[in-house]
Design a protein around this motif. Structure first.
Motif, short mmCIF file in Angstrom:
data_model
loop_
_atom_site.label_atom_id
_atom_site.label_comp_id
_atom_site.label_asym_id
_atom_site.label_seq_id
_atom_site.Cartn_x
_atom_site.Cartn_y
_atom_site.Cartn_z
N GLN A 295 0.83 -1.20 0.00
CA GLN A 295 0.00 0.00 0.00
C GLN A 295 0.87 1.26 0.00
O GLN A 295 0.56 2.24 -0.69
CB GLN A 295 -0.92 -0.01 1.23
CG GLN A 295 -1.83 1.19 1.36
CD GLN A 295 -3.02 1.15 0.39
OE1 GLN A 295 -2.94 0.54 -0.67
NE2 GLN A 295 -4.11 1.80 0.77
N VAL A 296 1.98 1.23 0.75
CA VAL A 296 2.89 2.38 0.75
C VAL A 296 3.47 2.59 -0.65
O VAL A 296 3.56 3.73 -1.14
CB VAL A 296 4.03 2.16 1.76
CG1 VAL A 296 5.10 3.24 1.62
CG2 VAL A 296 3.48 2.17 3.18
N GLN A 297 3.84 1.51 -1.32
CA GLN A 297 4.39 1.62 -2.67
C GLN A 297 3.37 2.22 -3.63
O GLN A 297 3.72 2.96 -4.55
CB GLN A 297 4.85 0.25 -3.16
CG GLN A 297 6.12 -0.24 -2.46
CD GLN A 297 6.44 -1.68 -2.81
OE1 GLN A 297 5.55 -2.49 -3.05
NE2 GLN A 297 7.72 -2.01 -2.83
N ARG A 298 2.09 1.93 -3.42
CA ARG A 298 1.06 2.47 -4.30
C ARG A 298 0.80 3.96 -4.05
O ARG A 298 0.36 4.67 -4.94
CB ARG A 298 -0.24 1.69 -4.12
CG ARG A 298 -0.19 0.30 -4.71
CD ARG A 298 -1.57 -0.27 -4.90
NE ARG A 298 -1.51 -1.55 -5.59
CZ ARG A 298 -2.58 -2.25 -5.96
NH1 ARG A 298 -3.79 -1.79 -5.69
NH2 ARG A 298 -2.44 -3.40 -6.58
N LEU A 299 1.07 4.38 -2.85
CA LEU A 299 0.79 5.77 -2.51
C LEU A 299 1.95 6.71 -2.79
O LEU A 299 1.76 7.92 -2.86
CB LEU A 299 0.43 5.88 -1.01
CG LEU A 299 -0.90 5.27 -0.56
CD1 LEU A 299 -1.01 5.32 0.96
CD2 LEU A 299 -2.07 5.99 -1.20
N THR A 300 3.17 6.18 -2.93
CA THR A 300 4.37 7.01 -2.95
C THR A 300 4.91 7.21 -4.36
O THR A 300 5.09 6.24 -5.10
CB THR A 300 5.47 6.37 -2.08
OG1 THR A 300 4.93 6.07 -0.79
CG2 THR A 300 6.65 7.31 -1.93
N PRO A 301 5.23 8.46 -4.76
CA PRO A 301 5.86 8.71 -6.06
C PRO A 301 7.24 8.05 -6.12
O PRO A 301 7.92 7.89 -5.11
CB PRO A 301 5.98 10.23 -6.10
CG PRO A 301 4.98 10.74 -5.13
CD PRO A 301 4.92 9.71 -4.05
N GLN A 302 7.66 7.70 -7.34
CA GLN A 302 8.93 7.01 -7.53
C GLN A 302 10.11 7.83 -7.02
O GLN A 302 11.05 7.28 -6.44
CB GLN A 302 9.12 6.70 -9.03
CG GLN A 302 10.50 6.16 -9.40
CD GLN A 302 10.79 4.82 -8.77
OE1 GLN A 302 9.87 4.11 -8.39
NE2 GLN A 302 12.08 4.48 -8.65
N ASN A 303 10.09 9.13 -7.22
CA ASN A 303 11.24 9.93 -6.81
C ASN A 303 11.32 10.14 -5.30
O ASN A 303 12.25 10.77 -4.81
CB ASN A 303 11.25 11.30 -7.52
CG ASN A 303 10.00 12.11 -7.25
OD1 ASN A 303 9.19 11.78 -6.38
ND2 ASN A 303 9.82 13.17 -8.01
N SER A 304 10.34 9.58 -4.57
CA SER A 304 10.36 9.63 -3.10
C SER A 304 10.14 8.25 -2.49
O SER A 304 9.76 8.13 -1.32
CB SER A 304 9.28 10.60 -2.59
OG SER A 304 9.44 11.88 -3.12
#
Length: 375
Positions: A295-304
């Protein structure tokens, strides 16, 4: 890294005769890490994993060695807190590894689910072997042996990890004014779930160490991690449900139910029953962590991405600190068996937050490559 907490507790409690002090020191170190880790992760996102992880690990190893010397030479109690706080630069290698999986399997949620499950199982294996090795070294050699060995292994492991440049995600420029992942919709309630889940881990460890007070405690903690490792592997082999929030709530409900087993077993006074209870209780932790991290991976932009996952780990560390301190108080004020009330209560709190937090309202994650969303 799985050796440090148990090593510190055994080393400090053996030298100073207080599990409350040992729990408070480890809680201080984890709290310091919770404050520093997001900044370390932000540097990783901006400058790359290898350039930041190696010096950060060297500083953390020096902090562990400082704690060892303070305990060995009977320094004042306040020096233990200061020394362990110096380990706050320990990099989030689990988050960096998950960032690599997200980069390699961008656009393929099923493959990423399997990779995340494998990563969690590998983590559990480390935290299964770590306490056993730490307890054995501290008992068979000398009280500082666990911390000394853990420091050497951590530094060696990070050097090997950093050398794998072919899988390291490229540094993505971060536009001016980019918001912290903490401000992403849905992230704050999810971090609250991780905070309560971390309290489960910290309280379970302190309670078990106090209940058995010897090398056997490391074996029982290993059983708990073994249950989680096996569950992680099985979870990775299944096809996940489409609803991540619903899946997370189900995992937390299972963890809440299973965390009552160690409490019931401890009240019988049987170490054998406690071993079985910890094995079963561990079965819900890996699926919970896998689902939450996805879920964190889905919420977070790649550059962050490193920063986003480190925020999750930071919440877990803060929860471990709170759980350790609370369980240490419960053990000394009530009894070792009553310490198991804390992880059961923390699991229930995590479930309540998940059901009422609305962390499913955030956007889909930006993972990598030209596609702006995943899944």
């Amino acid at each position: 890294m799985g050796m440090f907490s148990v090593s510190a507790v055994i080393m400090i409690a053996g030298s100073r005769g207080s599990y409350a002090l040992a729990g408070a020191v480890t809680a201080t170190g984890l709290a310091a890490t919770a404050l520093v880790a997001p900044w370390t992760a932000r540097l990783v996102d901006r400058h790359g994993q290898a350039r930041i992880a190696v010096p950060a690990t060297a500083l953390a190893a020096l902090g562990s060695l400082a704690l060892l010397l303070c305990v060995h030479y009977d320094a004042p109690d306040w020096t233990l807190f200061a020394a362990y706080a110096a380990t706050a630069t320990t990099p989030n290698t689990g988050g960096m590894s998950r960032a690599r999986w997200a980069h390699l399997h961008r656009g393929d949620p099923a493959a990423l689910h399997t990779a995340n499950s494998f990563e969690q199982a590998a983590d559990e294996l480390c935290f299964m072997l770590g306490p056993v090795l730490a307890a054995f070294l501290c008992a068979a050699l000398f009280p500082e042996a666990g911390t000394l060995t853990g420091s050497a292994l951590m530094l060696t492991g990070v050097l090997i990890f950093a050398a794998q440049r072919s899988t390291e995600p490229p540094v993505t420029p971060r536009p001016a004014g980019t918001r912290s992942p903490l401000r992403t919709a849905g992230m704050a309630p999810l971090l609250a779930v991780f905070l309560a889940t971390g309290a489960v881990f910290g309280a379970l460890e302190i309670s078990t160490l106090a209940y058995l007070d010897g090398p056997m405690a490391g074996l029982l903690l290993a059983l708990q991690a073994a249950g989680s490792c096996l569950a992680g592997l099985l979870y990775g082999a299944t096809r996940p449900a489409r609803s991540l929030p619903g899946r997370l709530a189900g995992c937390l409900a299972a963890m809440t139910a299973l965390m009552t087993l160690p409490l019931l077993a401890a009240r019988t006074g049987s170490a054998a029953l406690l071993a079985v209870a910890l094995l079963l209780a561990g079965a819900a932790t890996a699926p919970t962590m896998v689902t939450g991290m996805t879920q964190v991976q889905r919420l977070t932009p790649q550059n962050s991405l490193n920063e986003g996952m480190t925020l999750a780990v930071t919440a877990i560390l803060a929860g471990i600190a709170a759980g350790s301190a609370t369980a240490g108080w419960a053990v000394e004020s009530l009894s070792a068996a009553h310490g198991y009330i804390v992880p059961a209560s923390a699991a229930g709190l995590a479930l309540v937050v998940a059901l009422g937090g609305g962390h499913d309202k955030g956007p889909a994650v930006v993972t990598a490559g030209p596609s702006p969303h995943m899944g």
